[in-house]
Design a protein around this motif. Structure first.
Motif, PDB file in Angstrom:
ATOM      1  N   ASP A   1       5.447   7.544  -1.121  1.00  0.00           N
ATOM      2  CA  ASP A   1       6.165   6.585  -0.275  1.00  0.00           C
ATOM      3  C   ASP A   1       7.393   5.999  -0.976  1.00  0.00           C
ATOM      4  O   ASP A   1       8.320   5.528  -0.313  1.00  0.00           O
ATOM      5  N   LEU A   2       7.391   6.020  -2.307  1.00  0.00           N
ATOM      6  CA  LEU A   2       8.504   5.432  -3.081  1.00  0.00           C
ATOM      7  C   LEU A   2       8.595   6.145  -4.429  1.00  0.00           C
ATOM      8  O   LEU A   2       7.565   6.440  -5.047  1.00  0.00           O
ATOM      9  N   LEU A   3       9.848   6.407  -4.840  1.00  0.00           N
ATOM     10  CA  LEU A   3      10.096   6.992  -6.170  1.00  0.00           C
ATOM     11  C   LEU A   3      10.823   5.952  -7.025  1.00  0.00           C
ATOM     12  O   LEU A   3      11.920   5.506  -6.672  1.00  0.00           O
ATOM     13  N   ILE A   4      10.178   5.544  -8.124  1.00  0.00           N
ATOM     14  CA  ILE A   4      10.785   4.627  -9.092  1.00  0.00           C
ATOM     15  C   ILE A   4      11.052   5.411 -10.360  1.00  0.00           C
ATOM     16  O   ILE A   4      10.127   5.987 -10.944  1.00  0.00           O
ATOM     17  N   SER A   5      12.325   5.437 -10.790  1.00  0.00           N
ATOM     18  CA  SER A   5      12.684   6.296 -11.924  1.00  0.00           C
ATOM     19  C   SER A   5      13.683   5.603 -12.843  1.00  0.00           C
ATOM     20  O   SER A   5      14.559   4.845 -12.376  1.00  0.00           O
TER      21      SER A   5
ATOM     22  N   THR B   1      -0.909   2.963  -5.121  1.00  0.00           N
ATOM     23  CA  THR B   1      -1.447   4.113  -5.850  1.00  0.00           C
ATOM     24  C   THR B   1      -0.299   4.675  -6.673  1.00  0.00           C
ATOM     25  O   THR B   1       0.760   5.032  -6.127  1.00  0.00           O
ATOM     26  N   VAL B   2      -0.471   4.758  -7.976  1.00  0.00           N
ATOM     27  CA  VAL B   2       0.636   5.086  -8.871  1.00  0.00           C
ATOM     28  C   VAL B   2       0.416   6.460  -9.496  1.00  0.00           C
ATOM     29  O   VAL B   2      -0.646   6.740 -10.081  1.00  0.00           O
ATOM     30  N   LEU B   3       1.446   7.325  -9.354  1.00  0.00           N
ATOM     31  CA  LEU B   3       1.514   8.598 -10.075  1.00  0.00           C
ATOM     32  C   LEU B   3       2.615   8.460 -11.119  1.00  0.00           C
ATOM     33  O   LEU B   3       3.734   8.053 -10.793  1.00  0.00           O
ATOM     34  N   SER B   4       2.351   8.784 -12.366  1.00  0.00           N
ATOM     35  CA  SER B   4       3.343   8.576 -13.431  1.00  0.00           C
ATOM     36  C   SER B   4       3.694   9.892 -14.103  1.00  0.00           C
ATOM     37  O   SER B   4       2.849  10.798 -14.217  1.00  0.00           O
TER      38      SER B   4
ATOM     39  N   ARG C   1       0.633  -0.576 -14.480  1.00  0.00           N
ATOM     40  CA  ARG C   1      -0.376  -1.612 -14.280  1.00  0.00           C
ATOM     41  C   ARG C   1       0.099  -2.657 -13.280  1.00  0.00           C
ATOM     42  O   ARG C   1      -0.682  -3.158 -12.461  1.00  0.00           O
ATOM     43  N   ALA C   2       1.391  -3.019 -13.354  1.00  0.00           N
ATOM     44  CA  ALA C   2       1.913  -4.026 -12.428  1.00  0.00           C
ATOM     45  C   ALA C   2       1.854  -3.532 -10.985  1.00  0.00           C
ATOM     46  O   ALA C   2       1.452  -4.283 -10.068  1.00  0.00           O
ATOM     47  N   LEU C   3       2.231  -2.294 -10.737  1.00  0.00           N
ATOM     48  CA  LEU C   3       2.200  -1.763  -9.368  1.00  0.00           C
ATOM     49  C   LEU C   3       0.774  -1.579  -8.883  1.00  0.00           C
ATOM     50  O   LEU C   3       0.462  -1.821  -7.696  1.00  0.00           O
ATOM     51  N   ALA C   4      -0.100  -1.163  -9.774  1.00  0.00           N
ATOM     52  CA  ALA C   4      -1.508  -0.969  -9.373  1.00  0.00           C
ATOM     53  C   ALA C   4      -2.145  -2.294  -8.974  1.00  0.00           C
ATOM     54  O   ALA C   4      -2.950  -2.354  -8.034  1.00  0.00           O
TER      55      ALA C   4
ATOM     56  N   SER D   1       0.864  -1.193   0.000  1.00  0.00           N
ATOM     57  CA  SER D   1       0.000   0.000   0.000  1.00  0.00           C
ATOM     58  C   SER D   1       0.883   1.219   0.000  1.00  0.00           C
ATOM     59  O   SER D   1       2.061   1.152   0.326  1.00  0.00           O
ATOM     60  N   GLY D   2       0.327   2.329  -0.342  1.00  0.00           N
ATOM     61  CA  GLY D   2       1.083   3.552  -0.404  1.00  0.00           C
ATOM     62  C   GLY D   2       1.096   4.130  -1.799  1.00  0.00           C
ATOM     63  O   GLY D   2       0.515   3.572  -2.751  1.00  0.00           O
ATOM     64  N   THR D   3       1.789   5.264  -1.923  1.00  0.00           N
ATOM     65  CA  THR D   3       1.828   5.984  -3.192  1.00  0.00           C
ATOM     66  C   THR D   3       3.214   5.827  -3.805  1.00  0.00           C
ATOM     67  O   THR D   3       4.244   6.024  -3.133  1.00  0.00           O
ATOM     68  N   VAL D   4       3.244   5.485  -5.074  1.00  0.00           N
ATOM     69  CA  VAL D   4       4.500   5.312  -5.824  1.00  0.00           C
ATOM     70  C   VAL D   4       4.512   6.303  -6.971  1.00  0.00           C
ATOM     71  O   VAL D   4       3.555   6.371  -7.766  1.00  0.00           O
ATOM     72  N   LEU D   5       5.600   7.099  -7.044  1.00  0.00           N
ATOM     73  CA  LEU D   5       5.784   8.016  -8.172  1.00  0.00           C
ATOM     74  C   LEU D   5       6.655   7.295  -9.206  1.00  0.00           C
ATOM     75  O   LEU D   5       7.815   6.975  -8.942  1.00  0.00           O
TER      76      LEU D   5
END
Length: 795
Positions: A723-727, A702-705, A694-697, A676-680
């Motif tokens: 909560d997490l930044l994936i870049s 919760t995914v912000l792109s 789609r995989a994270l959702a 759970s949490g928000t991922v950018l």
């Protein structure tokens, strides 16, 4: 003396006998000139013949002559002179009739035919006819060589007055003279020369010995009764760098020799006499100042560049030590001609160029040749005329020889490999993005299809081939040294043991595996999985080589580990390998080996000697890339008559283990992937961004792109802290590390997960940021979920 009688002659005037006498005197003079070659002697014989003729004429005038009687011509003098010649002689009149001929002519041409109507080839008869007409016109002529009675002849023709031609056929006794010389050299006459210190041999046109006296046999072969006939004479002699000739058997301490060549018979195929004389040298080497030639030779010997002097006959006069080394000259068997050093394709061009400069060409020129000992390496040779240097006529200098040329070739090869590596890395990066999308969509589809579904097998095939393509991409990255490695401190025997069972299955029953481990092996730091890949690739190549040599019998693959301390490395004197302590891994086989022309290209990507469809050409290039990226060195050898040997040197690891970035691949429990949490999510490739989103959702996030770094910063300014930044690392406008530095100013403790198609080692400097992890592309949906969950649980 055999001859034809004079033909019938019509009744002549009263002065005809006197004219005939004068003609006979002239013929006699010409014949004796041919035989003896002395003008006074020929004139004396002519005068004597004329006196005899005049006396005969006076006596004939004093006696009564019956009407209708024909004058008798006495040819005895001409016959006597002709019989003295070893050549075949004949005289013809204006009408082409034979007047007289000697016995040698009759032996060559039975029946005494009148020249040019001889029993010879049509083309030769045509030559004789042409030469006869030229002699009537010009006074003398010669024909080309032709064969009669098994002997090569040449006709020389001279006109006598306006009534006769004298024909001389030379060359009859050439073979006999050679045979006589051969018997003289090998007989008592040769022994008498030997007592005087003269060693003599008769050589054929091919340079092989036909006969030699006993003292030469003793000096050349050690036994005066040794069979020397038929041997190449040059093999018995050797020449040092100063042009001093000695017997090869006596070595450099032997007595110097003077070589005299005596051509006693004309013709290219004629034999030659060679005399050898002992020559005492008061000075072992030419001293500067003795002569211009000695001065020049001494200077050339001191120069570091490879220089040689060639005489007007095209033979070497002198070569310095640098030339000997660069041209791979065997001092025990030095070449006679420069063309003896090069490959067959370059012999004609080099010999023609040297001949042109020896004949007076003024300007120098450069040409590229390949030495026979190293046919794959071209060497630039500068050729120039050498006037005023004694017997030298041409100077050769190697402009690209020795260490400088080798370093140039190494730099060129390294530059080419680097360019190919950069290209391979760029292609692999883009291909990884595509494969990430393909693998991700396959994973998402498999979540909606059960194993019994009709589409399940098709999706599995797509996923399987995508993983194969990903493996090929990893090979490209390994070659370009851009692969993500997970180095550990390990022992090489442990790696070999882990892969041994797999190797036994790969090699099959016909190939025997032998493993030998050395003692006192130091630890090394490398990725164990990649080292296993190195061993597998080398073993598969060795198996193919052994089965190609013997499809039924197989062979033996030997894997060895050994310690190589510093003093052994220093003794190796290898420029590429720095001095230090190493642990080595050696893989050898009993296969066909690697040809010299192939050995220089085995590390290049896509280079393969296998049939089309049976090899990608990336096996050895992958091995090379992994070893170089691990800080090691690899060498390939192929000893003659044996298989291939690959030796890998890895530095002994002595430093403390450096701190590593958090491993994104740490796998949590399978049931804990939900989160759970928000991922950018920041990714410039739309297809990769869609799959990751789609995989994270699906895992509950919760995914912000955002499509780049600037868009991500704008999004953060409006949204709450994620909560997490994936870049992604490499992006247009603003790359990932730059964006993260701006984000950390707002949220210093925000965890970061970088993902990229490039290797982590290649990006380490740019991602030198605390609390970050790395996920290499291509990745699956599960790998992405595992990486995200591992970072969030570690907070």
């Amino acid at each position: 003396m055999a001859s034809r009688p004079a033909p019938d002659i019509e009744r002549l005037p009263a002065t005809a006998p006197l004219i005939v006498a004068a003609g006979a005197a002239l013929v006699a003079a010409v014949v004796i000139l041919f035989v003896v070659g002395s003008i006074p002697l020929a004139a004396g014989f002519g005068a004597a013949a004329l006196a005899i003729g005049v006396g005969s004429y006076a006596a004939a005038r004093a006696l009564p002559v019956r009407d209708g009687a024909e004058p008798a011509i006495d040819w005895s003098v001409a016959h006597a002179l002709a019989s003295m010649s070893s050549d075949a002689l004949a005289v013809t009149d204006r009408a082409g009739r034979l007047v007289c001929a000697n016995e040698r002519f009759g032996a060559l041409f039975p029946g005494y035919p009148a020249p040019p109507n001889l029993v010879i080839a049509d083309w030769a008869a045509g030559q004789l006819g042409t030469a006869g007409r030229a002699a009537w016109r010009d006074g003398s002529a010669s024909s080309g060589a032709f064969e009669a009675a098994g002997t090569k002849l040449t006709a020389h023709i001279i006109r006598v007055g306006d009534a006769m031609l004298v024909w001389r056929f030379a060359g009859v006794d050439a073979v006999d003279i050679a045979k006589q010389a051969q018997s003289l050299v090998a007989g008592p006459s040769g022994d008498r020369l030997g007592t005087a210190g003269i060693m003599v041999a008769l050589l054929g046109a091919d340079g092989r010995v036909r006969a030699a006296n006993r003292v030469l046999r003793l000096r050349a072969m050690g036994d005066e009764r040794a069979m020397i006939e038929g041997r190449d004479f040059t093999r018995f002699l050797t020449t040092d760098n100063f042009g001093i000739v000695r017997f090869e058997r006596e070595g450099s301490s032997g007595t110097p020799l003077r070589v005299l060549e005596i051509p006693f018979i004309d013709g290219e195929s004629a034999p030659m006499l060679v005399a050898l004389l002992d020559e005492e040298l008061t000075i072992p080497h030419p001293a500067i100042g003795d002569s211009a030639t000695a001065h020049v030779r001494s200077l050339i010997s001191l120069l570091p560049a490879g220089i040689a002097l060639v005489g007007g006959d095209g033979r070497f006069v002198h070569m310095n030590d640098a030339f000997v080394r660069a041209a791979h000259v065997n001092p025990a068997n030095p070449p006679l001609y420069p063309s003896d050093l090069v490959v067959r394709e370059d012999k004609g061009a080099l010999a023609d160029t040297i001949r042109r400069f020896a004949q007076g060409a003024a300007h120098s020129m450069d040409m590229t040749v390949r030495f026979a000992e190293v046919p794959d390496e071209g060497v630039s040779v500068s050729i120039a005329a050498a006037r005023g240097l004694g017997e030298a006529a041409v100077m050769l200098s190697l402009r690209d020889a020795g260490e400088e040329g080798r370093l140039k070739r190494q730099v060129a090869q390294a530059t080419k490999m680097q360019a190919v590596g950069q290209l391979a890395g760029g292609v692999a990066h883009d291909f990884n993005n595509i494969l990430t999308a393909v693998i991700g969509h396959c994973d998402l589809m498999l979540m909606r299809h059960a194993p019994g579904d009709s589409d399940y097998d098709d999706i599995q095939q797509i996923l399987l081939n995508s993983n194969r393509a990903a493996a090929l991409t990893r090979q490209l990255l390994a070659f370009s040294r851009q692969q993500t490695l997970r180095p550990q401190v390990l022992q090489l025997p442990d790696v070999v043991s882990e892969v041994s069972n797999l190797l036994k299955r790969l090699l099959g029953e016909t190939v025997q595996l032998e493993v030998n481990h050395g003692r006192n092996l130091g630890p090394v730091r490398a990725d164990p999985g990649q080292l296993e890949q190195v061993v597998v690739n080398l073993a598969v190549n060795a198996r193919d080589a052994m089965l190609a040599k013997n499809p039924n019998g197989g062979g033996t693959l030997t894997i060895e580990t050994l310690s190589v301390p510093t003093h052994e490395v220093r003794a190796m004197d290898e420029d590429v390998l720095p001095v230090g302590d190493y642990t080595a891994l050696r893989v050898s086989d009993t296969g066909t080996g690697i040809p010299a022309e192939v050995l220089a290209h085995i590390w290049e990507p896509f280079f393969t000697t296998k049939e089309v469809g049976k090899g990608t050409g990336l096996g050895l290039s992958t091995v090379y890339g992994i070893i170089k990226q691990s800080g090691g060195y690899i060498f390939a050898e192929s000893p003659k008559g044996r298989g291939a040997v690959f030796t890998i040197y890895l530095p002994v690891h002595a430093a403390a283990e450096p701190a590593k970035l958090p491993a994104a691949s740490a796998k949590p429990v399978q049931g804990d992937l939900w989160g759970s949490g928000t991922v950018l999510l920041v990714e410039d490739e739309a297809m990769v961004r869609a799959v990751a989103e789609r995989a994270l959702a699906r895992q509950g996030y919760t995914v912000l792109s955002a499509e780049n770094g600037e868009a991500a910063l704008e999004l953060l300014a409006k949204a709450d802290k994620p909560d997490l930044l994936i870049s992604d690392v490499v992006m247009p406008s603003m790359d990932g590390p730059t964006m993260v530095k701006h984000v950390r100013k707002l949220y210093p403790d925000l965890p970061i997960l970088f993902m990229s198609g490039y290797a982590e080692e290649q990006l380490r400097k740019s991602i030198d940021i605390d609390n970050v992890a790395f996920l290499p592309k291509p990745f699956s949906v599960q790998q992405l979920a595992e990486a995200a969950r591992a970072i969030l649980t570690a907070k």
